[in-house]
Each structure stands twice: as structure tokens, then as C-alpha cells.
Design a protein around this motif. Structure first.
Motif, PDB file in Angstrom:
ATOM      1  N   VAL A 292       0.841  -1.202   0.000  1.00 40.48           N
ATOM      2  CA  VAL A 292       0.000   0.000   0.000  1.00 40.48           C
ATOM      3  C   VAL A 292       0.875   1.250   0.000  1.00 40.48           C
ATOM      4  CG1 VAL A 292      -1.687   1.321   1.345  1.00 40.48           C
ATOM      5  CG2 VAL A 292      -1.935  -1.157   1.126  1.00 40.48           C
ATOM      6  N   LYS A 293       1.955   1.216   0.789  1.00 42.11           N
ATOM      7  CA  LYS A 293       2.873   2.355   0.849  1.00 42.11           C
ATOM      8  C   LYS A 293       3.571   2.576  -0.490  1.00 42.11           C
ATOM      9  CE  LYS A 293       6.497   4.263   3.827  1.00 42.11           C
ATOM     10  NZ  LYS A 293       7.355   4.003   5.013  1.00 42.11           N
ATOM     11  N   ALA A 294       3.769   1.477  -1.249  1.00 45.91           N
ATOM     12  CA  ALA A 294       4.444   1.577  -2.548  1.00 45.91           C
ATOM     13  C   ALA A 294       3.556   2.203  -3.620  1.00 45.91           C
ATOM     14  CB  ALA A 294       4.917   0.199  -3.007  1.00 45.91           C
ATOM     15  N   ALA A 348      10.571 -10.560  -2.679  1.00 43.79           N
ATOM     16  CA  ALA A 348      11.043 -10.172  -4.009  1.00 43.79           C
ATOM     17  C   ALA A 348       9.960  -9.382  -4.756  1.00 43.79           C
ATOM     18  CB  ALA A 348      11.434 -11.413  -4.811  1.00 43.79           C
ATOM     19  N   PHE A 349       8.720  -9.802  -4.594  1.00 42.74           N
ATOM     20  CA  PHE A 349       7.595  -9.099  -5.228  1.00 42.74           C
ATOM     21  C   PHE A 349       7.445  -7.689  -4.650  1.00 42.74           C
ATOM     22  CE2 PHE A 349       2.964  -8.158  -5.173  1.00 42.74           C
ATOM     23  CZ  PHE A 349       2.765  -8.050  -6.543  1.00 42.74           C
ATOM     24  N   ILE A 350       7.585  -7.553  -3.333  1.00 43.92           N
ATOM     25  CA  ILE A 350       7.479  -6.238  -2.697  1.00 43.92           C
ATOM     26  C   ILE A 350       8.611  -5.325  -3.171  1.00 43.92           C
ATOM     27  CG2 ILE A 350       7.570  -5.020  -0.481  1.00 43.92           C
ATOM     28  CD1 ILE A 350       4.964  -6.580  -0.992  1.00 43.92           C
ATOM     29  N   TRP A 351       9.816  -5.881  -3.346  1.00 42.52           N
ATOM     30  CA  TRP A 351      10.947  -5.101  -3.838  1.00 42.52           C
ATOM     31  C   TRP A 351      10.688  -4.595  -5.256  1.00 42.52           C
ATOM     32  CZ3 TRP A 351      14.181  -5.942  -8.046  1.00 42.52           C
ATOM     33  CH2 TRP A 351      15.302  -5.120  -8.125  1.00 42.52           C
ATOM     34  N   ALA A 353       7.691  -4.207  -6.699  1.00 44.33           N
ATOM     35  CA  ALA A 353       6.400  -3.529  -6.861  1.00 44.33           C
ATOM     36  C   ALA A 353       6.538  -2.064  -7.279  1.00 44.33           C
ATOM     37  CB  ALA A 353       5.577  -3.655  -5.581  1.00 44.33           C
ATOM     38  N   PRO A 354       7.427  -1.250  -6.650  1.00 37.51           N
ATOM     39  CA  PRO A 354       7.529   0.160  -7.081  1.00 37.51           C
ATOM     40  C   PRO A 354       7.940   0.318  -8.546  1.00 37.51           C
ATOM     41  CG  PRO A 354       8.576  -0.145  -4.940  1.00 37.51           C
ATOM     42  CD  PRO A 354       8.274  -1.520  -5.476  1.00 37.51           C
ATOM     43  N   LEU A 355       8.667  -0.656  -9.070  1.00 39.65           N
ATOM     44  CA  LEU A 355       9.071  -0.598 -10.474  1.00 39.65           C
ATOM     45  C   LEU A 355       7.897  -0.881 -11.399  1.00 39.65           C
ATOM     46  CD1 LEU A 355      12.436  -2.593 -10.193  1.00 39.65           C
ATOM     47  CD2 LEU A 355      12.094  -0.111 -10.081  1.00 39.65           C
ATOM     48  N   MET A 356       6.924  -1.669 -10.909  1.00 39.51           N
ATOM     49  CA  MET A 356       5.756  -2.009 -11.721  1.00 39.51           C
ATOM     50  C   MET A 356       4.624  -1.007 -11.546  1.00 39.51           C
ATOM     51  SD  MET A 356       5.622  -6.187 -11.340  1.00 39.51           S
ATOM     52  CE  MET A 356       5.937  -6.264  -9.560  1.00 39.51           C
ATOM     53  N   LEU A 357       4.559  -0.361 -10.372  1.00 36.78           N
ATOM     54  CA  LEU A 357       3.490   0.597 -10.089  1.00 36.78           C
ATOM     55  C   LEU A 357       3.958   2.005 -10.465  1.00 36.78           C
ATOM     56  CD1 LEU A 357       2.320  -0.787  -6.637  1.00 36.78           C
ATOM     57  CD2 LEU A 357       1.146  -1.029  -8.820  1.00 36.78           C
ATOM     58  N   VAL A 358       3.993   2.275 -11.740  1.00 37.60           N
ATOM     59  CA  VAL A 358       4.427   3.577 -12.237  1.00 37.60           C
ATOM     60  C   VAL A 358       3.201   4.318 -12.754  1.00 37.60           C
ATOM     61  CG1 VAL A 358       5.881   4.806 -13.872  1.00 37.60           C
ATOM     62  CG2 VAL A 358       6.685   2.673 -12.843  1.00 37.60           C
ATOM     63  N   GLY A 359       2.942   5.494 -12.190  1.00 36.82           N
ATOM     64  CA  GLY A 359       1.766   6.259 -12.598  1.00 36.82           C
ATOM     65  C   GLY A 359       0.495   5.692 -11.996  1.00 36.82           C
ATOM     66  N   HIS A 361      -1.828   3.962 -13.660  1.00 33.23           N
ATOM     67  CA  HIS A 361      -2.266   2.708 -14.276  1.00 33.23           C
ATOM     68  C   HIS A 361      -1.523   1.523 -13.669  1.00 33.23           C
ATOM     69  CE1 HIS A 361      -3.638  -0.149 -17.259  1.00 33.23           C
ATOM     70  NE2 HIS A 361      -2.379  -0.455 -17.542  1.00 33.23           N
ATOM     71  N   VAL A 362      -2.289   0.536 -13.227  1.00 32.94           N
ATOM     72  CA  VAL A 362      -1.704  -0.697 -12.697  1.00 32.94           C
ATOM     73  C   VAL A 362      -1.807  -1.768 -13.784  1.00 32.94           C
ATOM     74  CG1 VAL A 362      -1.821  -2.467 -10.912  1.00 32.94           C
ATOM     75  CG2 VAL A 362      -2.406  -0.091 -10.355  1.00 32.94           C
ATOM     76  N   PRO A 363      -0.667  -2.292 -14.265  1.00 24.38           N
ATOM     77  CA  PRO A 363      -0.722  -3.269 -15.359  1.00 24.38           C
ATOM     78  C   PRO A 363      -1.453  -4.538 -14.960  1.00 24.38           C
ATOM     79  CG  PRO A 363       1.489  -3.127 -14.421  1.00 24.38           C
ATOM     80  CD  PRO A 363       0.696  -2.004 -13.820  1.00 24.38           C
ATOM     81  N   LEU A 364      -2.061  -5.181 -15.925  1.00 21.60           N
ATOM     82  CA  LEU A 364      -2.863  -6.372 -15.675  1.00 21.60           C
ATOM     83  C   LEU A 364      -2.016  -7.505 -15.106  1.00 21.60           C
ATOM     84  CD1 LEU A 364      -5.730  -7.539 -15.915  1.00 21.60           C
ATOM     85  CD2 LEU A 364      -5.125  -8.330 -18.226  1.00 21.60           C
ATOM     86  N   TYR A 365      -0.783  -7.640 -15.596  1.00 20.99           N
ATOM     87  CA  TYR A 365       0.066  -8.728 -15.120  1.00 20.99           C
ATOM     88  C   TYR A 365       0.392  -8.576 -13.636  1.00 20.99           C
ATOM     89  CZ  TYR A 365       4.152  -5.623 -15.291  1.00 20.99           C
ATOM     90  OH  TYR A 365       5.045  -4.607 -15.074  1.00 20.99           O
ATOM     91  N   PHE A 366       0.386  -7.319 -13.138  1.00 19.26           N
ATOM     92  CA  PHE A 366       0.639  -7.091 -11.717  1.00 19.26           C
ATOM     93  C   PHE A 366      -0.448  -7.749 -10.869  1.00 19.26           C
ATOM     94  CE2 PHE A 366       0.239  -4.773  -7.744  1.00 19.26           C
ATOM     95  CZ  PHE A 366       1.548  -4.700  -7.310  1.00 19.26           C
ATOM     96  N   TYR A 367      -1.700  -7.632 -11.297  1.00 18.04           N
ATOM     97  CA  TYR A 367      -2.797  -8.257 -10.560  1.00 18.04           C
ATOM     98  C   TYR A 367      -2.667  -9.776 -10.568  1.00 18.04           C
ATOM     99  CZ  TYR A 367      -5.232  -3.780 -10.340  1.00 18.04           C
ATOM    100  OH  TYR A 367      -5.573  -2.473 -10.077  1.00 18.04           O
ATOM    101  N   GLY A 368      -2.243 -10.318 -11.712  1.00 19.44           N
ATOM    102  CA  GLY A 368      -2.051 -11.770 -11.778  1.00 19.44           C
ATOM    103  C   GLY A 368      -0.982 -12.239 -10.803  1.00 19.44           C
TER     104      GLY A 368
END
Length: 498
Positions: A292-294, A348-351, A353-359, A361-368
Motif C-alpha cells: 500500500v505504501k508503494a 522479491a515481489f514487494i521489492w 512492486a515500485p518498479l511495476m506501479l508507475v503512474g 495505471h496498474v498493469p494487468l500482469y501485476f494483478y495476476g
């Protein structure tokens, strides 16, 4: 959780093998199973809310120390043993041994929810910051009442179900409480979210969700009051023979409790229960707060992980016979390494996450990835919980009613509560940062962080330090636990009785 009473001849000291070999059948017990599931569902609602509020607080920027303070509200389930003998010993025969406590406790839960509903939103949205102490006190009271309901309900299940249906008792607790937590956590966070409601429930957007914490508490306060009234009026509690549930005074019950804790088998199991969750404490307590913080909105987290709930419930029901067999703890020891490995996967996923959560829009693969990485350890944890509950049911001495089971459940809850609070307290001390424009500023508190004109750059994150420590502990613990569990599972039923 709940568990049925053995047959009378077992209690009289005869061998248990005959009764244990009876095939399970819900004939005559179906309505009781549904009632137990529903009562455990009600119990899970305040527990789910207790998990949801930290998500809301994290989105408002509270510190991990504040989170540690709020985590105190989980402790009543870890200390309910202190008053469980009173629940066993003090009651009204006319009203019912378990109803004497269950009914007033659930009425108090409903009243407490209604009272809290008038102030909860203003305490969370206070301009000076969330009122952590007030929120903690009220949720502490709510959780203490839910813990008392658990004590009474566990005891009632002893006379409500048959011995041959003992496998279903663990399922009642697991499925019912999971459904309640689903309502209190996932459903609440989704319906409280303006984004979720605007996207899926409204034709015209509004800046708020369809409910707030106050309105949710108000609604379920009335659900508790209505349901409890119906149970009080229409569900009778049979009076078991005196030799099945002998009446003991408060002092005598506490003496029996001490005798139970002195049993050699119980001493080993006590160490097992108090240490089994240390391995997962950092992963379970901090990971999703960091997400959530990320930058992941709490409602999106709730929505993405909601899909796990029906899968988890279905698998609990499908594998219930395997998980609640006479060797249920073998399933526990097989699931433990799998659950431990996800410490590394989740971190590893938490590390990343900030690279994937840009802007925005949350990419679909992130939810998967989130569904898979959150769901696997959650399902493993619930399977392990169901196997423990089944083992509790088989080893408990029913002549002590709910006290024996409450002892085991309390030790299990305490084994989760103390590492949970501890790791939240240790995150900040083990985190080392430095202001990019002032090397002397370590950003170690909110005042110094505000004084930093640049950015507070973290070069040692206490979260990853704790993940490493907990994982190493888990590997060492497992080497001790596997042979210990095998020995405990082989013990004669009389080894667990006083």
C-alpha cells in the motif's frame, strides 16, 4: 475452534478406537453444522475489520509504531484462556450452559458496533491525524468480546455435534470464520472505496464509496442483535449427562487447567504453538502494508485478492477429510516448507512492486502476480490452521468443556500475536536512511524526515532484514518440529487427559 463431544463410553475411560472408526455422517447434524458456520461467520466480521483498519491507516501515512499500537487489539484471542474457566464454571442451567455466555456476548458486540459507528469515521479522518489510541481501545473491546464468543461457541460445539463428525467441526470454524473475515475485510474495503464503486456500482461518479466504516459497523451491529435474538428464542441447548460435562467450580477449573499444562505432551506442544508463526511474522505483518505504501490503492488490493476467497473455501471443503484425518499434522509439516519458501517470493515481489506501479495505471500482469503471490501463502496458512484445529479436537479432553480447547487455541493465537507486534516494532529500528542533502540527518523520525530538503534514501530496509531472520529461524525450527509432531501424533489419547 469448535469440536464435538466423544461418546459417553470414551469419557468413562473405555477405549476410543471404536468411536473413532465410525464413518462421518451429517444425518441429524446438518442444521447444527450450518448454525456453527454462521456463528463463526459473525465472529469473523470484527476480525476482518481489525485487518482492514491498518490498511486504511497506512494509506493515511501512519508510522509502523502506530501500527504496532493498533495491533494490540489482536491480543484478546491470545489471552482468552485467562477467563475461559469462568465461562466453563459460571452459567444458568435454565438458560443453557453455553448460551448463558454466547447470547449476552453477542448482544454486547452488536451494541459496541453501534456505539463505535457514531465516532469511527471522525477518528480516522481527524485533521491532526488518525486517533490511534481511541481506535485501538474500541477495537480491543470488540475483539475481546469476539474472543469470549469463541470460548462459548467452542464449548457449545462439544454438545452440538456427534463424535463421528469431528472432521466437520474444524471445517465449520475455518469456513465460517473465513467467510466473516471476507465480509469484514474484502467486502468492506471494496464498498468503502470511491474508485471501486464508481467503476462497478454507479453510473455517475461520486467522491466516496457506498459505505463508510461507521455505516458498516451500524449495519452489522443490528445484524448481531437480530441474529442473537433468534438464537436465544429458537435454538435450545440440551443438557448433557453430568458424567459427560461435569460441573466444576472456578477454582477447580483453574486447577485442572494447570494440570493440563503440566502434561508432558502439552509441554512440547506448547513450545510448538508459541514458536510456529515466528517464521512467517515479517511476511504476514509487513508485506501488504508496504505494498500500500508503494502506491497500490487498498481497494485495488482488496479487489484483486477477493478472488482467492471462494477458491480457498472450496479447497478447504474439498480437502477437509484429508486435513482433518487422524494424521492431520502430517499435512501441516508438509505445507510448512512451502509456506516458508514464499517468504522469499513475497519479499522479491514487494521489492519489485515500485518498479511495476508507475503512474496511475496498474498493469494487468501485476494483478495476476498479486493474486498468485498473495494467494499461495494464504491458502497454505488456512490449510495448516485446519489441520491444527482437527488435531486440537482429537486431543482435547471434553470433560473440561471449552477450557481445554481454549488453551490450545489461545496458545496458537499467542504464537501469532507476539511475533506480529514485535516485527512491527522492529521495522523502524532496523531501517537505516539518510537525507540526500544532509548526511547528518538520518530521517529516523517524522520530524527529521520533514526537515530533509531532499529525499530520505533508505540503504538498509528493516523489512528485508526481518524477512531474512524469520526465514533462517523457520529452517532451524522445522528440523525440530517434524520429529516432535510425529511423536505427539503417536501418543495415546490418555496422554492428553488429566
Amino acid at each position: 475452534m469448535s469440536r464435538p463431544i466423544p461418546e459417553q463410553e470414551v469419557l468413562a475411560g473405555e477405549t476410543a478406537q471404536t468411536s473413532c472408526k465410525k464413518s462421518a455422517s451429517l444425518e441429524g447434524d446438518r442444521a447444527n453444522v450450518y448454525l456453527l458456520m454462521f456463528l463463526y461467520l459473525l465472529q469473523g466480521i470484527p476480525l476482518g475489520l481489525g485487518d482492514a483498519v491498518p490498511m486504511i491507516l497506512q494509506s493515511k501515512g501512519v508510522s509502523y509504531n502506530d501500527q504496532a499500537i493498533f495491533s494490540i487489539n489482536t491480543w484478546p484471542f491470545s489471552v482468552k484462556l485467562l477467563w475461559a474457566p469462568i465461562v466453563d464454571a459460571v452459567y444458568s442451567n435454565r438458560f443453557g450452559r453455553r448460551k448463558s455466555w454466547l447470547v449476552p456476548t453477542q448482544f454486547l458486540i452488536g451494541i459496541s458496533m453501534l456505539c463505535l459507528s457514531y465516532r469511527a469515521d471522525s477518528w480516522i479522518d481527524d485533521p491532526a491525524g488518525p486517533r490511534i489510541i481511541l481506535l485501538t481501545v474500541f477495537f480491543l473491546v470488540l475483539t475481546a468480546l469476539a474472543a469470549n464468543q469463541d470460548v462459548a461457541l467452542d464449548g457449545w460445539a462439544l454438545t452440538m455435534l456427534k463424535r463421528e463428525n469431528i472432521g466437520y467441526a474444524a471445517t465449520c470454524g475455518s469456513v465460517g470464520q473465513t467467510a466473516g473475515i471476507f465480509l469484514g475485510f474484502f467486502v468492506f474495503l471494496s464498498l468503502e472505496s470511491a474508485d471501486f464503486c464508481n467503476a462497478y456500482l454507479r453510473s455517475e461518479p461520486l467522491p466516496y464509496g457506498v459505505l463508510t466504516l461507521s455505516s458498516f459497523l451500524h449495519y452489522f451491529g443490528w445484524v448481531f442483535l437480530t441474529t442473537t435474538t433468534l438464537v436465544m428464542l429458537f435454538k435450545s441447548e440440551g443438557t448433557p449427562p453430568a458424567d459427560e460435562e461435569p460441573t466444576m467450580g472456578i477454582l477447580e477449573t483453574y486447577k485442572k487447567l494447570i494440570q493440563i499444562m503440566r502434561l508432558p505432551a502439552m509441554k512440547s506442544f506448547l513450545i510448538f504453538l508459541l514458536t510456529m508463526n515466528v517464521s512467517f511474522s515479517a511476511c504476514d505483518s509487513i508485506s501488504w502494508l508496504k505494498l500500500v505504501k508503494a502506491g497500490l490503492n487498498r481497494e485495488k488490493f482488496s479487489l484483486a485478492t477477493t478472488i482467492i476467497i471462494p477458491i480457498k473455501l472450496s479447497m478447504l471443503l474439498f480437502f477437509s477429510k484429508r486435513m482433518t484425518s487422524e494424521k492431520s499434522m502430517e499435512v501441516f509439516t508438509k505445507m510448512y516448507p512451502f509456506r516458508l519458501a514464499f517468504n522469499l517470493v513475497v519479499s522479491a515481489f514487494i521489492w519489485a512492486a515500485p518498479l511495476m506501479l508507475v503512474g496511475q495505471h496498474v498493469p494487468l500482469y501485476f494483478y495476476g502476480l498479486l493474486i498468485f503471490i498473495y494467494g499461495c501463502p494464504q491458502m497454505a496458512s488456512y490449510f495448516m490452521k485446519a489441520t491444527r484445529i482437527a488435531f486440537y479436537a482429537r486431543t482435547s479432553d471434553p470433560t473440561l468443556g471449552s477450557t481445554y480447547m481454549t488453551l490450545l487455541a489461545t496458545l496458537s493465537n499467542l504464537g501469532m500475536a507476539w511475533p506480529h507486534s514485535l516485527v512491527l516494532l522492529l521495522v523502524d529500528p532496523l531501517t537505516f536512511s539518510q537525507c540526500s542533502t544532509d548526511p547528518e540527518n538520518t530521517c529516523s523520525n517524522s520530524k527529521w524526515a520533514m526537515e530533509c530538503s531532499g529525499e530520505c534514501e533508505t540503504y538498509v530496509d528493516g523489512y528485508y532484514v526481518l524477512i531474512a531472520i524469520c526465514t533462517m529461524f523457520g529452517l532451524l525450527w522445522l528440523r525440530w518440529a517434524i520429529p516432535t509432531v510425529r511423536e505427539l501424533q503417536k501418543k495415546d489419547p490418555q496422554a492428553w487427559k488429566v
